[in-house]
Scaffold this motif. Structure first.
Motif, PDB file in Angstrom:
ATOM      1  N   ALA A 276      12.202   0.448   6.338  1.00 54.28           N
ATOM      2  CA  ALA A 276      12.398   1.841   5.915  1.00 54.28           C
ATOM      3  C   ALA A 276      13.635   2.446   6.564  1.00 54.28           C
ATOM      4  O   ALA A 276      14.366   3.226   5.938  1.00 54.28           O
ATOM      5  N   MET A 277      13.892   2.089   7.817  1.00 52.80           N
ATOM      6  CA  MET A 277      15.042   2.646   8.532  1.00 52.80           C
ATOM      7  C   MET A 277      16.354   1.987   8.108  1.00 52.80           C
ATOM      8  O   MET A 277      17.423   2.585   8.255  1.00 52.80           O
ATOM      9  N   MET A 278      16.290   0.768   7.598  1.00 56.42           N
ATOM     10  CA  MET A 278      17.502   0.075   7.159  1.00 56.42           C
ATOM     11  C   MET A 278      18.061   0.638   5.850  1.00 56.42           C
ATOM     12  O   MET A 278      19.277   0.630   5.635  1.00 56.42           O
ATOM     13  N   ALA A 279      17.180   1.086   4.967  1.00 54.79           N
ATOM     14  CA  ALA A 279      17.581   1.406   3.598  1.00 54.79           C
ATOM     15  C   ALA A 279      18.703   2.435   3.501  1.00 54.79           C
ATOM     16  O   ALA A 279      19.679   2.210   2.766  1.00 54.79           O
TER      17      ALA A 279
ATOM     18  N   VAL B 169      14.489   1.822  -3.713  1.00 57.29           N
ATOM     19  CA  VAL B 169      13.638   1.577  -2.551  1.00 57.29           C
ATOM     20  C   VAL B 169      13.384   2.881  -1.792  1.00 57.29           C
ATOM     21  O   VAL B 169      12.250   3.187  -1.399  1.00 57.29           O
ATOM     22  N   ILE B 170      14.443   3.662  -1.581  1.00 58.52           N
ATOM     23  CA  ILE B 170      14.302   4.933  -0.865  1.00 58.52           C
ATOM     24  C   ILE B 170      13.402   5.888  -1.642  1.00 58.52           C
ATOM     25  O   ILE B 170      12.535   6.562  -1.069  1.00 58.52           O
ATOM     26  N   ALA B 171      13.593   5.950  -2.969  1.00 58.02           N
ATOM     27  CA  ALA B 171      12.793   6.851  -3.797  1.00 58.02           C
ATOM     28  C   ALA B 171      11.319   6.456  -3.789  1.00 58.02           C
ATOM     29  O   ALA B 171      10.435   7.321  -3.734  1.00 58.02           O
TER      30      ALA B 171
ATOM     31  N   GLY C 254       9.148   7.738  -1.014  1.00 65.29           N
ATOM     32  CA  GLY C 254       8.759   9.138  -1.065  1.00 65.29           C
ATOM     33  C   GLY C 254       7.961   9.504  -2.293  1.00 65.29           C
ATOM     34  O   GLY C 254       7.628  10.684  -2.486  1.00 65.29           O
ATOM     35  N   ALA C 255       7.640   8.499  -3.122  1.00 66.33           N
ATOM     36  CA  ALA C 255       6.992   8.789  -4.400  1.00 66.33           C
ATOM     37  C   ALA C 255       5.478   8.660  -4.359  1.00 66.33           C
ATOM     38  O   ALA C 255       4.808   8.967  -5.345  1.00 66.33           O
TER      39      ALA C 255
ATOM     40  N   ASP D 169       0.821   3.428   2.759  1.00 67.58           N
ATOM     41  CA  ASP D 169       0.664   1.998   2.503  1.00 67.58           C
ATOM     42  C   ASP D 169       1.097   1.639   1.089  1.00 67.58           C
ATOM     43  O   ASP D 169       1.748   0.613   0.866  1.00 67.58           O
ATOM     44  N   SER D 170       0.748   2.474   0.123  1.00 69.02           N
ATOM     45  CA  SER D 170       1.153   2.218  -1.261  1.00 69.02           C
ATOM     46  C   SER D 170       2.670   2.284  -1.391  1.00 69.02           C
ATOM     47  O   SER D 170       3.283   1.455  -2.071  1.00 69.02           O
ATOM     48  N   ALA D 171       3.269   3.278  -0.738  1.00 64.69           N
ATOM     49  CA  ALA D 171       4.725   3.412  -0.773  1.00 64.69           C
ATOM     50  C   ALA D 171       5.392   2.205  -0.134  1.00 64.69           C
ATOM     51  O   ALA D 171       6.392   1.682  -0.658  1.00 64.69           O
TER      52      ALA D 171
END
Length: 246
Positions: free
Chosen positions: A94-97, A142-144, A147-148, A153-155
């Protein structure tokens, strides 16, 4: 080996070991980027065909390398998270994206600037350029996805699946200049072949590449540590750490 991997998956242990590694990578990044940029931009000889406009290579190539490497790292982290349920892998992915998206944009923008004196145009639907643009959209996807979903866990699973599927674009980027007719030049240097440029030109480029990778590792460690504290805020070790810092 497996014991080390198991320990690395512990948020508490990762937080501790990354605290010791982070300053070294920040120092390496600062030194390498300073030496590489000064050497490449000020002292490397001008290209016999492109003149001084070729110097954008010292930003364009490292950014392009890093953009692809980060996406591969995200796909591997996603695989680790999906198979072994290691939370730290998902936090790191998540932090790499955002950094990967930024590097892809820098590669595309610097390539467009370079294309004006070289090709006479800012953009062409060249195979390499188009596949890099697709990579940027994959990063945005991936970023979207993260937050969707209301469920974290699903995200995380959705983002991991997209990264693992989208990684097929990386070999397309790499081999596009060989598979299709393209204006883009072949790789500047590879691990398996001798560089075509003089050492005075490719050595500062190599230093810049190493500097970009050191920056990536340092920033990922720093942001992952922050994400660990955010996600593990209810754990006792985090509360004890906060109490010590007060």
């Amino acid at each position: 080996m497996w014991a080390f991997i198991h320990k690395l998956g512990s948020p508490k242990w990762f937080y501790a070991i990354s605290a010791r590694l982070q300053p070294w990578f920040w120092a390496a990044a600062a030194l390498l980027l300073l030496v590489g940029s000064v050497w490449g931009l000020a002292f490397a000889p001008a290209d016999y065909q492109q003149g001084n406009s070729f110097r954008i290579i010292y930003v364009h190539v490292p950014a392009a390398f890093l953009a692809q490497s980060i996406f591969v790292s995200m796909a591997l982290a996603g695989l680790v998270f999906m198979v072994w349920k290691i939370k730290v892998a998902d936090m790191a992915a998540a932090m790499m994206a955002p950094l990967g998206a930024a590097m892809t944009f820098i590669a595309l923008f610097s390539g467009a600037v370079w294309g004006v004196p070289t090709w006479g145009t800012w953009w062409m639907w060249d195979a390499r350029l188009t596949s890099m643009l697709i990579l940027l959209f994959l990063y945005f996807g991936v970023i979207a996805l993260r937050g969707a979903f209301a469920s974290r866990d699903s995200a995380s699973r959705a983002a991991s699946v997209l990264a693992m599927v989208g990684v097929i674009n990386i070999p397309i980027i790499k081999y596009s200049v060989d598979w299709w007719y393209t204006l883009h030049q072949p790789a500047t240097f590879t691990v398996t072949s001798r560089p075509t440029m003089p050492v005075e030109m490719w050595l500062p480029l190599l230093i810049m590449v190493l500097g970009f990778y050191s920056f990536f590792i340092a920033l990922t460690l720093m942001r992952t540590r922050s994400e660990i504290l955010r996600r593990e805020s209810t754990k006792r070790w985090v509360r004890d750490l906060a109490a010590e810092e007060r």
